[in-house]
Enzyme design. Structure first.
Site, PDB file in Angstrom:
ATOM      1  N   HIS A 150       0.701  -1.154   0.139  1.00  0.00           N
ATOM      2  CA  HIS A 150       0.358  -0.127  -0.164  1.00  0.00           C
ATOM      3  C   HIS A 150       0.689   1.036  -0.162  1.00  0.00           C
ATOM      4  O   HIS A 150       2.174   1.397   0.654  1.00  0.00           O
ATOM      5  CB  HIS A 150      -0.962   0.052   1.274  1.00  0.00           C
ATOM      6  CG  HIS A 150      -1.502   1.145   1.690  1.00  0.00           C
ATOM      7  ND1 HIS A 150      -1.122   2.363   2.652  1.00  0.00           N
ATOM      8  CD2 HIS A 150      -2.687   1.558   0.185  1.00  0.00           C
ATOM      9  CE1 HIS A 150      -2.680   3.457   2.488  1.00  0.00           C
ATOM     10  NE2 HIS A 150      -2.974   2.998   1.194  1.00  0.00           N
ATOM     11  N   SER A 151       0.551   1.908  -1.243  1.00  0.00           N
ATOM     12  CA  SER A 151       1.319   2.956  -1.019  1.00  0.00           C
ATOM     13  C   SER A 151       2.929   3.028  -1.254  1.00  0.00           C
ATOM     14  O   SER A 151       3.037   2.583  -2.242  1.00  0.00           O
ATOM     15  CB  SER A 151       1.148   4.157   0.429  1.00  0.00           C
ATOM     16  OG  SER A 151       1.078   5.654   0.370  1.00  0.00           O
ATOM     17  N   TYR A 152       3.648   4.120  -0.013  1.00  0.00           N
ATOM     18  CA  TYR A 152       4.984   3.475   0.274  1.00  0.00           C
ATOM     19  C   TYR A 152       5.332   2.276  -0.263  1.00  0.00           C
ATOM     20  O   TYR A 152       6.376   1.723  -0.302  1.00  0.00           O
ATOM     21  CB  TYR A 152       5.347   4.119   1.209  1.00  0.00           C
ATOM     22  CG  TYR A 152       6.661   3.683   1.193  1.00  0.00           C
ATOM     23  CD1 TYR A 152       8.019   3.972   0.960  1.00  0.00           C
ATOM     24  CD2 TYR A 152       6.858   2.949   2.206  1.00  0.00           C
ATOM     25  CE1 TYR A 152       9.381   3.426   1.241  1.00  0.00           C
ATOM     26  CE2 TYR A 152       7.531   1.834   3.460  1.00  0.00           C
ATOM     27  CZ  TYR A 152       9.263   2.802   2.454  1.00  0.00           C
ATOM     28  OH  TYR A 152      10.245   2.058   2.923  1.00  0.00           O
ATOM     29  N   HIS A 172      -7.786   7.153   0.142  1.00  0.00           N
ATOM     30  CA  HIS A 172      -6.161   6.534  -0.104  1.00  0.00           C
ATOM     31  C   HIS A 172      -5.987   5.697   0.702  1.00  0.00           C
ATOM     32  O   HIS A 172      -5.358   4.520   0.775  1.00  0.00           O
ATOM     33  CB  HIS A 172      -5.248   7.298  -0.059  1.00  0.00           C
ATOM     34  CG  HIS A 172      -3.830   7.211   0.148  1.00  0.00           C
ATOM     35  ND1 HIS A 172      -3.727   6.712  -1.915  1.00  0.00           N
ATOM     36  CD2 HIS A 172      -2.705   6.590   1.024  1.00  0.00           C
ATOM     37  CE1 HIS A 172      -2.078   6.183  -1.643  1.00  0.00           C
ATOM     38  NE2 HIS A 172      -1.533   6.137   0.103  1.00  0.00           N
TER      39      HIS A 172
END
Length: 248
Positions: free
Chosen positions: A76-78, A223
């Site tokens: 997820h994300s980073y 997000h």
């Protein structure tokens, strides 16, 4: 049934998947939710020594010591940087990488270099003023919502998020990722876009959506779908894990 290894994004730990893991396990999947060094219950390990390599090794060690193979990595994300680097270091253990509204880095890219200069400046300033130069504290909801969507998170989950979040080691955002070779690109790849408040589509999202070599799905939320839409996220992950797209 799939073997999922989840890698959280900035500020998060393995705790962030609590609404999802029981659903996946009830469906017969194996689920591992490690916390990266310096975050969550491992925050006591935080410091300027934590970089991207540290986090890659965290997850490679999970795969090796748990003797996992045919793994579906979810970043997820980073965490997209981490799952990409792990697939490069241990491709023989990875079946598929799923990017959950995540970064998809190229060789030599850092999270900072892949974003606008203003983002790097904001993070570095926050780390200097509030994080002893190495930790990026979770911004206020007003600031956070100015650069990434928090749509769909109710007040209770938002309070939980802020109570559990820990400063993210900035060294992991500064360090460029390096690939040893192209072997990792033989693993399957899929992308999940969180579309709420999205005003444009990145080139990588467009490629994943239109390429037969990628799996693709969308969630009509912000997000952090593990907070705002856990049941639907589980359904989509299970669906994408059923097939293994080719490489591109």
């Amino acid at each position: 049934m799939a073997t999922f290894v989840f890698v959280p994004g900035a500020w998060l730990g393995g705790w962030c998947w609590q609404e999802m893991t029981p659903r996946l396990r009830a469906a017969g999947h194996q689920v591992y939710t490690p916390t990266l060094s310096g975050l969550g219950e491992r925050r006591h390990l935080g410091g300027p020594q934590i970089d991207l390599d540290t986090h890659l090794q965290d997850i490679v060690n999970v795969l090796e010591f748990e003797e996992l193979r045919d793994v579906t990595l979810v970043g997820h994300s980073y965490g997209g940087f981490v799952v990409t680097g792990v697939a490069d270091r241990a491709p023989e253990r990875v079946r598929q990488v799923i990017y959950l509204d995540a970064s998809v880095p190229e060789d030599g890219m850092s999270l900072f270099s892949g974003g606008p200069p203003a983002f790097k400046a904001m993070v570095e300033e926050a780390a200097r003023e509030q994080g002893d130069g190495w930790g990026w504290p979770l911004p206020s909801p007003e600031v956070l919502g100015s650069f990434v969507s928090i749509a769909g998170i109710d007040e209770e989950d938002l309070r939980w998020f802020y109570a559990k979040a820990t400063p993210h080691p900035v060294g992991t955002l500064r360090q460029p990722i390096r690939f040893s070779d192209a072997t990792w690109k033989t693993v399957g790849r899929a992308y999940i876009s969180c579309t709420a408040e999205r005003t444009s589509e990145s080139a990588r999202e467009m490629h994943a959506r239109t390429s037969p070599d990628w799996g693709y799905g969308e969630l009509a939320t912000g997000h952090w779908p593990m907070f705002s839409m856990p049941a639907q996220t589980v359904e989509l992950l299970a669906e994408l894990a059923e097939v293994r797209p080719g490489s591109a």
